[in-house]
Design an enzyme around this catalytic site. Structure first.
Site, PDB file in Angstrom:
ATOM      1  N   SER A  12     -71.296  18.641 -48.488  1.00 37.49           N
ATOM      2  CA  SER A  12     -71.661  19.672 -49.456  1.00 37.49           C
ATOM      3  C   SER A  12     -72.547  19.064 -50.534  1.00 37.49           C
ATOM      4  O   SER A  12     -72.119  18.172 -51.272  1.00 37.49           O
ATOM      5  CB  SER A  12     -70.407  20.263 -50.103  1.00 37.49           C
ATOM      6  OG  SER A  12     -70.780  21.033 -51.229  1.00 37.49           O
ATOM      7  N   HIS A  37     -74.263  21.472 -45.980  1.00 34.90           N
ATOM      8  CA  HIS A  37     -73.538  22.629 -46.517  1.00 34.90           C
ATOM      9  C   HIS A  37     -74.026  22.931 -47.926  1.00 34.90           C
ATOM     10  O   HIS A  37     -74.057  22.051 -48.783  1.00 34.90           O
ATOM     11  CB  HIS A  37     -72.037  22.322 -46.526  1.00 34.90           C
ATOM     12  CG  HIS A  37     -71.174  23.502 -46.849  1.00 34.90           C
ATOM     13  ND1 HIS A  37     -70.820  24.442 -45.906  1.00 34.90           N
ATOM     14  CD2 HIS A  37     -70.578  23.881 -48.012  1.00 34.90           C
ATOM     15  CE1 HIS A  37     -70.040  25.345 -46.480  1.00 34.90           C
ATOM     16  NE2 HIS A  37     -69.885  25.037 -47.759  1.00 34.90           N
ATOM     17  N   ASP A  39     -73.378  25.387 -51.152  1.00 29.18           N
ATOM     18  CA  ASP A  39     -72.430  26.293 -51.799  1.00 29.18           C
ATOM     19  C   ASP A  39     -73.151  27.149 -52.825  1.00 29.18           C
ATOM     20  O   ASP A  39     -73.617  26.642 -53.855  1.00 29.18           O
ATOM     21  CB  ASP A  39     -71.327  25.490 -52.498  1.00 29.18           C
ATOM     22  CG  ASP A  39     -70.359  24.862 -51.509  1.00 29.18           C
ATOM     23  OD1 ASP A  39     -69.827  25.599 -50.657  1.00 29.18           O
ATOM     24  OD2 ASP A  39     -70.131  23.642 -51.581  1.00 29.18           O
ATOM     25  N   MET A  41     -72.824  30.019 -55.581  1.00 24.66           N
ATOM     26  CA  MET A  41     -71.822  30.635 -56.452  1.00 24.66           C
ATOM     27  C   MET A  41     -72.517  31.469 -57.517  1.00 24.66           C
ATOM     28  O   MET A  41     -73.587  31.098 -58.007  1.00 24.66           O
ATOM     29  CB  MET A  41     -70.966  29.551 -57.117  1.00 24.66           C
ATOM     30  CG  MET A  41     -70.320  28.585 -56.143  1.00 24.66           C
ATOM     31  SD  MET A  41     -69.291  27.389 -57.019  1.00 24.66           S
ATOM     32  CE  MET A  41     -68.947  26.222 -55.680  1.00 24.66           C
ATOM     33  N   HIS A  70     -73.062  28.880 -47.698  1.00 24.18           N
ATOM     34  CA  HIS A  70     -71.773  29.528 -47.964  1.00 24.18           C
ATOM     35  C   HIS A  70     -71.912  30.355 -49.231  1.00 24.18           C
ATOM     36  O   HIS A  70     -72.018  29.807 -50.326  1.00 24.18           O
ATOM     37  CB  HIS A  70     -70.709  28.427 -48.104  1.00 24.18           C
ATOM     38  CG  HIS A  70     -69.351  28.925 -48.458  1.00 24.18           C
ATOM     39  ND1 HIS A  70     -68.341  28.072 -48.848  1.00 24.18           N
ATOM     40  CD2 HIS A  70     -68.810  30.173 -48.480  1.00 24.18           C
ATOM     41  CE1 HIS A  70     -67.247  28.777 -49.100  1.00 24.18           C
ATOM     42  NE2 HIS A  70     -67.512  30.048 -48.899  1.00 24.18           N
ATOM     43  N   MET A  72     -70.518  32.350 -52.025  1.00 26.75           N
ATOM     44  CA  MET A  72     -69.346  32.715 -52.829  1.00 26.75           C
ATOM     45  C   MET A  72     -69.846  33.661 -53.904  1.00 26.75           C
ATOM     46  O   MET A  72     -69.874  33.350 -55.103  1.00 26.75           O
ATOM     47  CB  MET A  72     -68.696  31.457 -53.403  1.00 26.75           C
ATOM     48  CG  MET A  72     -67.964  30.658 -52.338  1.00 26.75           C
ATOM     49  SD  MET A  72     -67.462  29.034 -52.893  1.00 26.75           S
ATOM     50  CE  MET A  72     -68.911  28.090 -52.408  1.00 26.75           C
ATOM     51  N   MET A 141     -60.879  28.289 -46.382  1.00 28.35           N
ATOM     52  CA  MET A 141     -60.886  27.605 -47.677  1.00 28.35           C
ATOM     53  C   MET A 141     -59.558  26.869 -47.867  1.00 28.35           C
ATOM     54  O   MET A 141     -58.493  27.478 -47.747  1.00 28.35           O
ATOM     55  CB  MET A 141     -61.094  28.602 -48.817  1.00 28.35           C
ATOM     56  CG  MET A 141     -62.440  29.315 -48.804  1.00 28.35           C
ATOM     57  SD  MET A 141     -63.865  28.196 -48.874  1.00 28.35           S
ATOM     58  CE  MET A 141     -63.579  27.357 -50.442  1.00 28.35           C
ATOM     59  N   ASP A 176     -63.237  23.984 -45.675  1.00 27.51           N
ATOM     60  CA  ASP A 176     -63.979  23.729 -46.910  1.00 27.51           C
ATOM     61  C   ASP A 176     -62.990  23.533 -48.050  1.00 27.51           C
ATOM     62  O   ASP A 176     -62.300  24.471 -48.454  1.00 27.51           O
ATOM     63  CB  ASP A 176     -64.911  24.907 -47.212  1.00 27.51           C
ATOM     64  CG  ASP A 176     -65.852  24.621 -48.365  1.00 27.51           C
ATOM     65  OD1 ASP A 176     -65.712  23.572 -49.019  1.00 27.51           O
ATOM     66  OD2 ASP A 176     -66.737  25.470 -48.615  1.00 27.51           O
TER      67      ASP A 176
END
Length: 227
Positions: A12, A37, A39, A41, A70, A72, A141, A176
């Site tokens: 990540s 990866h 992330d 957010m 990913h 979020m 998660m 994750d």
């Protein structure tokens, strides 16, 4: 992307040097990362802000493996095309992010990406029972999403249930949160094949000492495979 169930390590980049993303991505790939990866957010669905589509697009030229994005964020649907245009190979949305997950997964595939669905620790495996033919990846998660470096929450029973439900479908199980040499073998034995690791990969290394990244990746892979 060809499908296989071999263990894949997906560092990540939330744990990378933010001033040096291009070289960081090149370093982890050169040192054995299988996927990268990312992330995303939004400060709304989770209590943190990270990367928008423009940032992800800037990462894309450096990623030669698989860019695993990913989300979020909530809502998801208005941003699917932007992340497709940014170059995501896999786009994962949270089951909890909206009421129409079927539509979301169909839209992700319709935009030319592999579709992932993520489950927070409090969401049971059964919640995706009717989604298995619409998804290419289930992200379990093992922390509550929002920050890197959190303590692992044991979800091995959920992973086992998912592995049984998936059967012979070509669906990855991704983990994750809190993945390291101690937790990797637990989730791999339960049936996971994509392991997201942030601090456990980047700790102690840099673009000037990338061999540390390689050692960390190899150690996590060896722990997960028992080799």
């Amino acid at each position: 992307m060809t499908f296989d169930r071999s263990i894949k390590i997906a560092p990540s980049i939330l744990s990378a040097d933010f001033a040096n993303f291009g070289q960081e991505i090149q370093a982890i790939e050169a040192q054995g990362a299988d996927w990268v990866h990312v992330d995303v957010m939004d400060g709304h669905f989770v209590p943190n802000l990270t990367f928008g589509p423009a940032a992800v697009k800037s990462f894309r030229p450096h990623v030669k493996t698989v860019m695993d994005v990913h989300l979020m964020i909530a809502p998801v649907d208005p941003y699917i095309d932007a992340y497709a245009e940014a170059g995501a190979d896999v786009l994962t949305a949270h089951l909890e992010a909206g009421p129409h997950i079927h539509r979301t997964l169909q839209a992700i595939r319709g935009a030319g990406m592999k579709a992932g669905v993520a489950l927070n620790p409090g969401t049971p495996a059964e919640a995706v029972a009717h989604l298995l033919d619409l998804t290419d990846l289930i992200c379990v998660m093992t922390v509550n999403p929002g920050f890197g470096g959190q303590k692992f929450i044991d979800m091995t029973s959920k992973v086992r249930a998912l592995r049984q439900m998936i059967g012979d479908r070509p669906v990855h199980i991704e983990i994750d949160g809190g993945v390291d040499t101690t937790t990797a073998p637990l989730v791999a034995e339960a049936g996971a094949d994509v392991l997201v690791a942030g601090s456990a990969v980047f700790r102690g290394g840099s673009v000037d000492t990338p061999q540390v990244y390689g050692d960390n990746i190899r150690n996590i892979r060896a722990a997960a495979t028992g080799s």
